[in-house]
Design an enzyme around this catalytic site. Structure first.
Site, PDB file in Angstrom:
ATOM      1  CG  ASP A  73      49.708  10.591 -71.209  1.00 43.61           C
ATOM      2  OD1 ASP A  73      50.598  11.215 -70.606  1.00 43.61           O
ATOM      3  OD2 ASP A  73      48.523  10.500 -70.797  1.00 43.61           O
TER       4      ASP A  73
ATOM      5  CG  ASP B 202      45.063   2.424 -68.862  1.00 47.26           C
ATOM      6  OD1 ASP B 202      45.740   2.846 -67.901  1.00 47.26           O
ATOM      7  OD2 ASP B 202      43.848   2.147 -68.782  1.00 47.26           O
TER       8      ASP B 202
ATOM      9  CG  ASN C 184      56.911  11.047 -65.678  1.00 44.45           C
ATOM     10  OD1 ASN C 184      57.439  11.680 -64.765  1.00 44.45           O
ATOM     11  ND2 ASN C 184      55.766  11.441 -66.245  1.00 44.45           N
TER      12      ASN C 184
ATOM     13  CE1 TYR D  44      52.251  10.081 -56.178  1.00 41.26           C
ATOM     14  CE2 TYR D  44      53.236  11.076 -54.243  1.00 41.26           C
ATOM     15  CZ  TYR D  44      53.170  10.941 -55.611  1.00 41.26           C
ATOM     16  OH  TYR D  44      54.034  11.660 -56.422  1.00 41.26           O
TER      17      TYR D  44
ATOM     18  CE  LYS E 206      55.027   8.406 -57.371  1.00 35.09           C
ATOM     19  NZ  LYS E 206      55.477   8.240 -58.769  1.00 35.09           N
TER      20      LYS E 206
ATOM     21  CB  THR F  17      53.567  19.459 -62.753  1.00 37.21           C
ATOM     22  OG1 THR F  17      52.852  18.896 -61.632  1.00 37.21           O
ATOM     23  CG2 THR F  17      55.010  19.005 -62.703  1.00 37.21           C
TER      24      THR F  17
END
Ligand SMILES: NC(=O)c1ccc[n+]([C@@H]2O[C@H](COP(=O)([O-])OP(=O)(O)OC[C@H]3O[C@@H](n4cnc5c(N)ncnc54)[C@H](O)[C@@H]3O)[C@@H](O)[C@H]2O)c1
Length: 274
Positions: A46, A70, A97, A162, A166, A197
Site C-alpha cells: 500500500d 506507491d 487491486n 475513472y 477501468k 467499503t
C-alpha cells in the site's frame, strides 16, 4: 468450501491496506484475508504502510508481510514483485487491486487528474504484472486478477478518468491472459459494482438515506460487501478457475443486467423523472 485452495501459494495484493485492524472494510484487505484464510502467504502493499500493516495484523504476522509501494511511481511498481518475493518467496498470484476514483466529468476533466488516475489505475497494474511475469513464466504457472469496476462497462457520468481507466484495465487483463497463456499464465478481471467499503462511505456519504439509495441500485436490493468481492477474486485466482482466462467477471448484485432500477427507486422515493 474452498479451504486450502492456496496452501503453499504466495500472493501479492497491491493496494491491500485497511483503515485499521478493526476496520477492514476495503476490497484489498478482504482479498488478502480470504487468500490467507485459504492457505496463502500474503505480501500486502500500500502507499500507506500503516494501512498495509493493519491488514497484516488481522491476518497474523507469520502469514503476511507489509510493504510500502506507491502505485503512481514507475520505479516502485517495477520493483514491487521482487521486493515481495524477497519476503515471501516466488509469487504464484498477483492481485492488482489499487484504484483511485478521480473527480471530474468530461466537461471539466483536468489533464492532471486524468494522468494521475491513469498512472495509478492502469499503468501500475501493467508494470507490476510485467515485473512479476518472467519468474512466473520460468516456473510455468501464475495467475493475475485485476480489480476493475462496472464503471468500465457502463457510465455513471461521475468521473471520466475513472471510467476510462477501468475500461482500459479490462484490456490489460485480457492481454496478459491471452499473450502468455501458453506459458501457464492465467489473467482475469473482476468488475465490481457498489461495494460497501470505507472509501465509498467516505466519498459518497454514509447516512441512512444515502445508504438506502445505494442499496436500491442493485436488483438484490443491497450493496455488496468487500468479502463478496474477495470471494470472486479468490475463485479466479484459484485452480477452480483453471480453464478461465482473459475474462471479466461482473460482481454487481445484478446491476448491469438490470433495466428496472427506475421502478424500484420510484417505489421507495417517488418518480425519478418528474
Ligand atoms: N468500493 C466500490 O464500490 C468499488 C466498486 C468498483 C471497483 N472498486 C475497486 O476496488 C478497488 C479497491 O477499492 P476500495 O473501495 O476497497 O477502496 P480503498 O480506498 O479502501 O482501497 C484502495 C487502497 O489502495 C491504496 N492506495 C491508494 N492510492 C495508492 C497508491 N498510489 N499506491 C498504492 N496504494 C494506494 C489505499 O491506501 C487503499 O488501501 C479499487 O480498484 C476500486 O476502483 C471499488
Amino acid at each position: 468450501m474452498g479451504e486450502g485452495r492456496f496452501d503453499g501459494r504466495r500472493v501479492l495484493v497491491v493496494g491491500g491496506g485497511a483503515n485499521g485492524s478493526d476496520d477492514l472494510s476495503a476490497n484489498g484487505a478482504q482479498i488478502a484475508l480470504r487468500l490467507a484464510a485459504e492457505g496463502a502467504t500474503v505480501a500486502v502493499s500500500d502507499v500507506d504502510l500503516a494501512r498495509a500493516e493493519h491488514t497484516v495484523a488481522a491476518i497474523g504476522d507469520d502469514r503476511a508481510v507489509a510493504l510500502r509501494s506507491d502505485a503512481s511511481s514507475v520505479e516502485d511498481c517495477a520493483a514491487l514483485p521482487a521486493a515481495a518475493e524477497d519476503l515471501v518467496g516466488p509469487l504464484d498470484v498477483v492481485v492488482a487491486n489499487v484504484g483511485v476514483t478521480g473527480g471530474f466529468p468530461g466537461r471539466t476533466q483536468t489533464v492532471e487528474d486524468w494522468q494521475w488516475v491513469q498512472d495509478v489505475n492502469v499503468r501500475s497494474h501493467w508494470l507490476v504484472a510485467q515485473a512479476a511475469l518472467p519468474g512466473m513464466m520460468e516456473r510455468g504457472q501464475g495467475s493475475f486478477v485485476f480489480v476493475t469496476s462496472i464503471a468500465g462497462l457502463i457510465s455513471s457520468g461521475y468521473s471520466l478518468s475513472y471510467e476510462a481507466t477501468k475500461a482500459s484495465l479490462i484490456a490489460v487483463s485480457r492481454h496478459f491472459g491471452v499473450r502468455y497463456a501458453d506459458r501457464g499464465i492465467r489473467s482475469n478481471a473482476v468488475a465490481l459494482g457498489v461495494i460497501d467499503t470505507s472509501m465509498v462511505r467516505g466519498g459518497f456519504g454514509d447516512d441512512p438515506d444515502l445508504r438506502r439509495r445505494r442499496d436500491l441500485m442493485q436488483p438484490l436490493g443491497r450493496q455488496g460487501q468487500p468479502h463478496e468481492a474477495a470471494a470472486a477474486v479468490a475463485f479466479l485466482a484459484s485452480d477452480d478457475a483453471s480453464f478461465i482466462s482473459g475474462q471479466c467477471l461482473v460482481v454487481d448484485g445484478g446491476r448491469t443486467a438490470d433495466g428496472r432500477y427506475d421502478a424500484r427507486y420510484a417505489r421507495a422515493f417517488g418518480p425519478t423523472h418528474e
